[in-house]
Enzyme design. Structure first.
Site, PDB file in Angstrom:
ATOM      1  N   LYS A 245       0.896  -1.175   0.000  1.00  0.00           N
ATOM      2  CA  LYS A 245       0.000   0.000   0.000  1.00  0.00           C
ATOM      3  C   LYS A 245       0.925   1.212   0.000  1.00  0.00           C
ATOM      4  CE  LYS A 245      -1.617   2.967   2.113  1.00  0.00           C
ATOM      5  NZ  LYS A 245      -1.325   4.397   1.783  1.00  0.00           N
TER       6      LYS A 245
ATOM      7  N   GLY B  82      -4.097   3.679  -2.139  1.00  0.00           N
ATOM      8  CA  GLY B  82      -5.083   4.204  -1.191  1.00  0.00           C
ATOM      9  C   GLY B  82      -4.444   5.011  -0.098  1.00  0.00           C
ATOM     10  N   ASP B  83      -5.286   5.396   0.862  1.00  0.00           N
ATOM     11  CA  ASP B  83      -4.834   6.268   1.948  1.00  0.00           C
ATOM     12  C   ASP B  83      -4.689   5.477   3.254  1.00  0.00           C
ATOM     13  OD1 ASP B  83      -7.437   5.701   2.495  1.00  0.00           O
ATOM     14  OD2 ASP B  83      -8.063   7.785   2.836  1.00  0.00           O
ATOM     15  N   GLY B  84      -4.746   6.197   4.377  1.00  0.00           N
ATOM     16  CA  GLY B  84      -4.604   5.541   5.674  1.00  0.00           C
ATOM     17  C   GLY B  84      -5.693   4.519   5.930  1.00  0.00           C
TER      18      GLY B  84
ATOM     19  N   GLY C 116      -4.765   1.414   4.273  1.00  0.00           N
ATOM     20  CA  GLY C 116      -3.687   0.807   5.062  1.00  0.00           C
ATOM     21  C   GLY C 116      -4.216   0.147   6.317  1.00  0.00           C
TER      22      GLY C 116
ATOM     23  N   CYS D 161      14.195  11.163   6.203  1.00  0.00           N
ATOM     24  CA  CYS D 161      14.076  10.692   7.595  1.00  0.00           C
ATOM     25  C   CYS D 161      15.401  10.757   8.333  1.00  0.00           C
ATOM     26  CB  CYS D 161      13.523   9.284   7.610  1.00  0.00           C
ATOM     27  SG  CYS D 161      14.504   8.154   6.622  1.00  0.00           S
TER      28      CYS D 161
HETATM   29  P1  NAD Z   1       2.621   8.811   7.272  1.00  0.00           P
HETATM   30  O1  NAD Z   1       2.852   8.075   8.545  1.00  0.00           O
HETATM   31  O2  NAD Z   1       1.618   9.885   7.256  1.00  0.00           O
HETATM   32  O3  NAD Z   1       2.179   7.790   6.110  1.00  0.00           O
HETATM   33  C1  NAD Z   1       2.957   6.694   5.741  1.00  0.00           C
HETATM   34  C2  NAD Z   1       2.082   5.641   5.098  1.00  0.00           C
HETATM   35  O4  NAD Z   1       1.162   5.142   6.068  1.00  0.00           O
HETATM   36  C3  NAD Z   1       1.227   6.147   3.936  1.00  0.00           C
HETATM   37  O5  NAD Z   1       1.170   5.153   2.952  1.00  0.00           O
HETATM   38  C4  NAD Z   1      -0.151   6.335   4.585  1.00  0.00           C
HETATM   39  O6  NAD Z   1      -1.223   6.234   3.677  1.00  0.00           O
HETATM   40  C5  NAD Z   1      -0.148   5.163   5.557  1.00  0.00           C
HETATM   41  N1  NAD Z   1      -1.074   5.300   6.696  1.00  0.00           N
HETATM   42  C6  NAD Z   1      -1.494   6.435   7.303  1.00  0.00           C
HETATM   43  N2  NAD Z   1      -2.315   6.113   8.338  1.00  0.00           N
HETATM   44  C7  NAD Z   1      -2.390   4.766   8.392  1.00  0.00           C
HETATM   45  C8  NAD Z   1      -3.065   3.835   9.238  1.00  0.00           C
HETATM   46  N3  NAD Z   1      -3.832   4.237  10.266  1.00  0.00           N
HETATM   47  N4  NAD Z   1      -2.920   2.508   9.014  1.00  0.00           N
HETATM   48  C9  NAD Z   1      -2.122   2.089   7.992  1.00  0.00           C
HETATM   49  N5  NAD Z   1      -1.474   2.908   7.147  1.00  0.00           N
HETATM   50  C10 NAD Z   1      -1.602   4.242   7.347  1.00  0.00           C
HETATM   51  O7  NAD Z   1       4.060   9.327   6.810  1.00  0.00           O
HETATM   52  P2  NAD Z   1       4.423  10.210   5.548  1.00  0.00           P
HETATM   53  O8  NAD Z   1       3.975  11.608   5.804  1.00  0.00           O
HETATM   54  O9  NAD Z   1       3.990   9.540   4.303  1.00  0.00           O
HETATM   55  O10 NAD Z   1       6.035  10.145   5.593  1.00  0.00           O
HETATM   56  C11 NAD Z   1       6.814  10.986   6.356  1.00  0.00           C
HETATM   57  C12 NAD Z   1       7.294  10.274   7.608  1.00  0.00           C
HETATM   58  O11 NAD Z   1       7.952   9.068   7.261  1.00  0.00           O
HETATM   59  C13 NAD Z   1       8.323  11.087   8.369  1.00  0.00           C
HETATM   60  O12 NAD Z   1       8.039  11.015   9.744  1.00  0.00           O
HETATM   61  C14 NAD Z   1       9.642  10.377   8.067  1.00  0.00           C
HETATM   62  O13 NAD Z   1      10.643  10.533   9.037  1.00  0.00           O
HETATM   63  C15 NAD Z   1       9.193   8.968   7.964  1.00  0.00           C
HETATM   64  N6  NAD Z   1      10.159   8.189   7.191  1.00  0.00           N
HETATM   65  C16 NAD Z   1      10.959   7.275   7.815  1.00  0.00           C
HETATM   66  C17 NAD Z   1      11.917   6.559   7.090  1.00  0.00           C
HETATM   67  C18 NAD Z   1      12.824   5.546   7.732  1.00  0.00           C
HETATM   68  O14 NAD Z   1      13.385   4.723   7.008  1.00  0.00           O
HETATM   69  N7  NAD Z   1      12.998   5.561   9.035  1.00  0.00           N
HETATM   70  C19 NAD Z   1      12.042   6.786   5.725  1.00  0.00           C
HETATM   71  C20 NAD Z   1      11.213   7.739   5.135  1.00  0.00           C
HETATM   72  C21 NAD Z   1      10.267   8.423   5.864  1.00  0.00           C
END
Ligand code: NAD
Length: 474
Positions: free
Chosen positions: A169, A200-202, A205, A277
């Protein structure tokens, strides 16, 4: 670009969902497409396909799985231009960086993962026990938007080599990488159901992580969503791997070359407009060298030409969305209002009129407890802090809930000794380059588990020990 098909059981199927995300070009603010969100029925169909493909995929000889994974890389090579254009428009990263960092590096990682699998899955013997690594099963892979192909690769290539099947996703804000990967998987003729993609979105997920037929959730994204995912996975006793946020520190020892440190600090912090990140977002410098660093950092930040990512002269593009830009600006407004030394940039600095831009910003003499020294801003903002002794530098660097990355500059022996005191999953000494084969992941609020190389493949396995009675020696 309308993403209204999911890739399920080896075929593109029309999306049935009614909700959608509208995609905007982050530099022009023009609508460029939309993503129809997958429903729980579509997630269920994808999980069922992954489940029924699992036994066959896991039983393939390792070399056959490796050949498929290398074939995916070969087919991705055919889509490099489309990948670059889509990822640049979605994330705002300048085109010339996108090609190398966002596209060619992940394609190389598909091949490197195939090469690493034999070592990662090697069987061992402990006394009369035979130890083997077996695939976890069906993996739910959930990825963010900032390095979309890289993050998908870290999960999918490793999970496939481990013998798992996957439902991906991807982020609703950056679907191009997943779309092109779906095409590459189709063209490489992977067995049906080995990889399934539901856009899709959250909420999409959420259905995926809660599905009872999912054995493991591998998530990259924000710490707040990661915490929620860990609790859902924990309730169901599913395996979980979390790659979350960071607030990484770089420590410049007194003997470090300030010009070199300043240049690296600015390019690390402002890469991808700070939406990285493991970006170094706190720079710790000796108190008595602060003014020298201030001048050098300001000069380096001044070279970060803001502009359209398609323009050759652009060094820094816009942020991913207007919502994210506003969130970053609110951090800057709070910091600017609290009397810190605003070295350059800030909430009111001039930026192009169109596009989700934030000026490269440096705050100096930032107190360790300030919000911009504690929380992940995920924008082009570097906090410069000062220290009086090495012990204090270590204390400040480790005074964070996160622990993803860190850096140290100075004489190699001293730098190494300081690196060993830092609570972070990766520590670079004197500007060492990123190593995609080294384990990548964090301590504390930066998550749990590792991606990359042999450790990244092992993450998708369970250990099985098989004992036969020891042979009696006469
Ligand atoms: P996010 O947490 O908003 O979303 C990430 C993914 O999770 C998306 O696909 C989103 O649709 C999905 N999602 C959202 N709510 C969900 C739920 N309740 N259940 C399941 N899936 C859900 O993060 P973002 O804004 O897309 O990315 C930025 C963040 O990612 C920053 O905090 C960054 O530090 C982190 N990040 C970490 C790494 C790493 O390797 N540690 C790498 C890149 C980004």
């Amino acid at each position: 670009m309308i993403y209204r098909q999911h890739f399920i059981d080896g075929a593109w199927t029309d999306a049935k969902g009614w909700s959608e995300t509208v995609l905007h070009d982050s530099a022009t603010e023009q609508a460029i497409g939309k993503v129809v969100h997958g429903t729980s029925n579509e997630v269920g169909a994808a999980v069922a396909a992954a489940r029924s493909a699992h036994a066959g995929w896991a039983q393939l000889p390792l070399e056959t799985r490796a050949a498929y994974v290398r074939a995916v890389a070969d087919r991705l090579d055919d889509h490099v231009d489309a990948l670059c254009a889509g990822i640049s428009a979605e994330t705002g990263m300048p085109m010339k960086l996108v090609r190398r960092i966002q596209v060619q590096a992940p394609i190389a990682a598909w091949r490197a993962t195939a090469d690493a699998a034999a070592q990662a899955l090697a069987e061992t013997q402990i006394a009369h026990s035979h130890i083997e690594r077996v695939p976890v099963g069906v993996v739910a892979a959930i990825t963010p938007w900032n390095y979309p192909l890289h993050q998908i690769t870290g999960k999918l290539a490793a999970a496939l080599m481990a013998g798992c099947t996957v439902v991906l996703k991807p982020s609703e804000l950056a679907p191009t990488a997943a779309q092109m990967l779906g095409k590459a998987i189709e063209e490489a003729a992977l067995p049906r159901g080995a990889v399934n993609i539901v856009f899709g979105d959250g909420a999409t997920g959420e259905s995926l992580i809660a599905h009872p037929q999912v054995d493991m959730v591998s998530f990259t994204g924000s710490t707040s969503v990661g915490r929620h995912i860990a609790s859902v996975a924990g309730q169901a006793l599913k395996r979980v791997a979390l790659e979350l946020g960071g607030k990484s520190a770089s420590v410049a020892l007194p003997e470090a070359d300030p010009a070199l440190v300043a240049r690296h600090a600015v390019s690390s912090c402002f890469l991808n407009s700070g939406q990285t990140c493991n970006a170094i977002t706190r720079l710790l410098v000796p108190e008595d060298q602060y003014e020298r660093y201030r001048d050098l950092l300001k000069a380096a930040a001044g070279k970060m030409a803001l502009g359209d990512p398609r323009d050759e002269s652009t060094r820094m593009g816009p942020l991913v969305s207007s919502e994210h830009r506003d969130r970053v600006l609110s951090f800057l407004a709070e910091a600017a209002g609290s009397g810190m030394d605003l070295i350059t940039g800030g909430p009111d600095a001039p930026v192009p009129a169109t596009g989700y831009f934030v000026a490269p910003t440096l705050f100096g003499r930032v107190p360790p407890q300030a919000r911009i020294a504690k929380e992940e801003v995920f924008g082009p903002v570097l906090a410069v802090l000062t220290y009086a002794s090495e012990d204090e530098a270590v204390r400040i660097a480790n005074d964070t809930n996160y622990g993803l990355a860190a850096a140290v500059w100075g004489e190699e022996g001293r730098a190494l000794s300081l690196a060993r005191q830092l609570r972070a999953g990766q520590v670079d000494i004197n500007g060492a380059p990123f190593n995609p084969l080294a384990p990548f992941g964090g301590f504390g609020a930066s998550g749990t588990g590792r991606e990359g190389g042999v450790h990244g493949i092992a993450e998708f396995t369970e250990l099985r020990a098989i004992q036969a009675p020891p042979t009696l020696k006469s």
